[in-house]
Every structure is written in C-alpha cells, then in structure tokens.
Design an enzyme around this catalytic site. Structure first.
Site, PDB file in Angstrom:
ATOM      1  N   GLY A  69       0.805  -1.208   0.000  1.00  0.00           N
ATOM      2  CA  GLY A  69       0.000   0.000   0.000  1.00  0.00           C
ATOM      3  C   GLY A  69       0.840   1.260   0.000  1.00  0.00           C
ATOM      4  O   GLY A  69       2.030   1.231  -0.329  1.00  0.00           O
ATOM      5  N   ASP A  73       8.111  -9.973   8.456  1.00  0.00           N
ATOM      6  CA  ASP A  73       8.701  -9.280   7.306  1.00  0.00           C
ATOM      7  C   ASP A  73       9.735  -8.263   7.774  1.00  0.00           C
ATOM      8  O   ASP A  73       9.715  -7.100   7.382  1.00  0.00           O
ATOM      9  CB  ASP A  73       7.609  -8.603   6.474  1.00  0.00           C
ATOM     10  CG  ASP A  73       8.094  -8.240   5.069  1.00  0.00           C
ATOM     11  OD1 ASP A  73       9.023  -8.904   4.559  1.00  0.00           O
ATOM     12  OD2 ASP A  73       7.543  -7.299   4.465  1.00  0.00           O
TER      13      ASP A  73
END
Length: 414
Positions: free
Chosen positions: A21, A130
């Site tokens: 995003g 991540d």
C-alpha cells in the site's frame, strides 16, 4: 490533494509506496500521524477485512519505544488503513543505500533496538514476519546512541499476517522478501517468532557487509541458498559477534536465540566495537550458474567491477521491477524438495582467492569458455603433430617392408 480516511483522519501527502500500500502523512484528532492505506484489492477482500478487525486488539496493544505504535485501524468503504505514530526520520534502507555499509558499533546498536522491539511483540504473541531494512525507521529527532546511531523502530507489524490469509495463499504459497526468509518458511512450515530472529540476523549481516548472506540472482536460487548453504564468514569482527550471527542464522529454528537474549548480548558487544570503521569486504558477484535461464546464453561479462554489482532483495514476480525502496513483499510457490536440494548442480559456493571469480559467475563462465577454446586448439595441434609423426614413422617402415600377402621365396643364406 487531501483525502478523508474514515471520519477522524485526513491524508495530506504521500510519504512512500510499498507493495502492500501507500503511506501518507496525515492528521488526526491528536495531531500528525502516518497512515498506511492498503491496496484497493486488499480492501475489497472480505476475508482479509475480517482478519484485519480480528487483529485490531493485538496490534493496538503493542506499546514499546522501539515499535512504531498502531493507533487505529480504519475500515471504511474501500479504505483499509493502519493509523500509526509519525516517525520524523528515514528508513534503514535509505541509509544503507547512501552509506553502503555501517560501522559495526552503529549496526549492532540499531539491531539491538529492533531486537528489543521484537521481544515485546513476541511476548504479546505477535510475529512480524517481514523484518527488513525497509521496515526499520530511524528517529532523527531522538537522542544519538552508540556509534552515532539514531533510535530504531520496527514498523508494519501485522501487515504480513493480514495479507497471508489461508484463502489468499492456500498451503502452497509463501509471503515475504526472499533475502530475509527463514528456511522453515521456504519449506512450508508455519512462521513462529524464530523467523523474525533469522531475518534480523540477515539485516545485521547486511549492515556490516553491504550485502545479504544468501541474496543475489533469481529468487529461486536465493530460496535454495537459505535452505542449503552455510553463511560465509565476515573478516574483521569479534569472534563472539560472529558466533551470535551464526547462531541466529541457524537452519533449525530452535537453535536461534530469543529476541530478548539477542538484544542483551548485542549490547554487551558494543564496548568492543567502539571506534571500529566499516568492514572492508569484497561484495560477491551478482549472478551465479543457477541463475542463468535454462538453455539460454550465459550473461555477458559485467562491465562494472564485482564490488559494485548490487546484491539484495529481488522481486518474486518474474519481470517485475522492484519498488524504489526495494519493498518486494509478495507471494511465491513453495519450492519442492528436489528444487530446494538444488539437483545435480547444487548451490554451494566454495571460498575463493581474492580477485578470483566465484564459481558459476559470468567471469567464471567466460574463463571456462576461454580454457575450453584453448584446450580445443591445443588438442587439434597435438592431434596434427601425432598424425604427422605417425605418417613419417610409417613411411620409413614401408621402405623395406614386404607387401602384405607376398611370400618371400628367396632361399635362406647359408
């Protein structure tokens, strides 16, 4: 152009873009905030929206000086957003791109901060999944730490878990950035807290060396290296620090340290690293034999020296260019056992003398071709020489030889 995010927030300008995003500078009831607006295709996924709401309590409960706090989660029409504290600074990738590698003291101080943040998250049952330089923010307004390092904060908690829903990934997909993926994720096992430790140790190696331990080339080759290769030593750092790295890059998750242990032991190393300059190490070649397309021509010899070939996160989607911040968070098929084993070609890389080409690199292949041509020419010359020598010897014998099938009827000498 400003846009409303829910009923309480306004997004004013874009701060950065990633594969999940866009991050906006925004304003809320309590002042400036950072708003991560997830992609529209994610916002339209009703199952993901449900998971988003379920994770709300866990994400809002993370409160630690080295974690970028999530203040709110917004689900409004097509908007799916995380509202976070605004950190005045830059991300670790930007600093690494600028400086290439950091002095060991600063690198260890930054990673110790992140380890402390992970310890708090893991204690709350949250796995980041991540960890990479793009997701580490440096607070330029905070007090300077060891080696002149700025306070480091880990961001984007929960994004990987939200995107990695069973329906989106099934059991045959993995989510993450290739350079930082723990072997157990590649082998299809569920991610536990140990995957964050492996990724953070990879980040520390990259900060010290200027490249990741298993990166470079085709993503399939990167994944195989995580499973099959041993990390290459870094010269010039204290042995205890190196052993910490090796332990946290262990293939077996149970062999790695916990985040709290890693943070504490890294801080114990700081006095030994004071004043030490960045390491002077050679960056590996940017490609290897397993990276070349099947049946295709080997890549041409690079014009830039090997030390300038960039090795780092690569896109998992074939043909896709990495984002400007090298955020390559996406999904990929889990490799089969035969692929992870590397087949007959393997993936191990033996140490080499300084200046020598790495086996499988473009320089190595070009050198091998030159050797084959040289040996071929030498073989032709040798065969010709042998042929001429044989002809001369045969000609000499024929001068006094009896023709085949003719009997010598002359009487024997008395």
């Amino acid at each position: 152009m400003a846009r409303k995010i829910g009923s309480r927030y306004t997004a004013h300008q874009i701060l950065g873009r990633g594969s999940a995003g866009t991050v906006w500078l925004g304003e809320g009831p309590e002042g400036p905030v950072a708003i991560k607006l997830l992609r529209e295709d994610l916002a339209s996924d009703q199952e993901l929206v449900g998971r988003f709401v379920q994770e709300r309590t866990a994400l809002l409960g993370l409160d630690h000086p080295h974690v970028v706090a999530v203040r709110d989660l917004v689900v409004d029409g097509n908007d799916l957003a995380l509202v976070m504290d605004l950190v005045r600074g830059t991300d670790l990738r930007t600093r690494l791109d600028r400086e290439r590698r950091l002095a060991p003291e600063a690198a260890v101080a930054i990673v110790a901060d992140v380890a402390d943040g992970l310890a708090a998250a893991h204690g709350a049952g949250v796995v980041h999944r991540d960890v990479k330089p793009e997701n580490v923010l440096l607070d330029m307004q905070g007090p300077l730490g060891p080696g002149g390092s700025h306070p480091a904060l880990l961001t984007d908690f929960g994004v990987a878990k939200l995107i990695d829903s069973p329906r989106r990934t099934r059991a045959t997909k993995i989510i993450g950035t290739p350079d930082y993926l723990a072997p157990e994720i590649i082998e299809g096992l569920p991610p536990r807290a140990a995957v964050d430790i492996y990724a953070l140790a990879t980040v520390l190696y990259e900060l010290l060396a200027g490249f990741t331990p298993f990166g470079g080339g085709h993503p399939g080759a990167v994944l195989r290296r995580h499973v099959t290769e041993t990390v290459v030593p870094l010269p010039g750092i204290p042995e205890e620090l190196w052993q910490l790295l090796v332990q946290c890059l262990a293939k077996a998750p149970a062999s790695r340290l916990r985040a709290s242990e890693l943070g504490a032991r890294l801080r114990e190393q700081l006095p030994l690293l004071a004043g030490m300059p960045p390491l002077d190490v050679d960056e590996p070649d940017g490609e290897s034999a397993e990276d070349a397309p099947e049946g295709g021509e080997a890549p041409a010899e690079p014009t830039a020296p090997a030390s300038r070939v960039r090795r780092g996160a690569v896109p998992l989607v074939p043909g896709a260019a990495p984002d400007s911040n090298r955020d390559t968070h996406t999904s990929m098929r889990v490799p089969g056992p035969d692929e992870l084993a590397g087949g007959a070609r393997g993936t191990a890389r033996a140490p080499r003398a300084a200046g020598a080409p790495r086996p499988g690199s473009a320089r190595h292949r070009a050198s091998a071709r030159r050797r084959r041509i040289t040996l071929g020419v030498a073989g032709v010359v040798l065969a010709a020489a042998v042929g001429v020598g044989t002809w001369l010897a045969t000609s000499g014998d024929d001068a006094g030889a009896t023709p085949h099938g003719t009997k010598n009827s002359a009487p024997a000498s008395p």
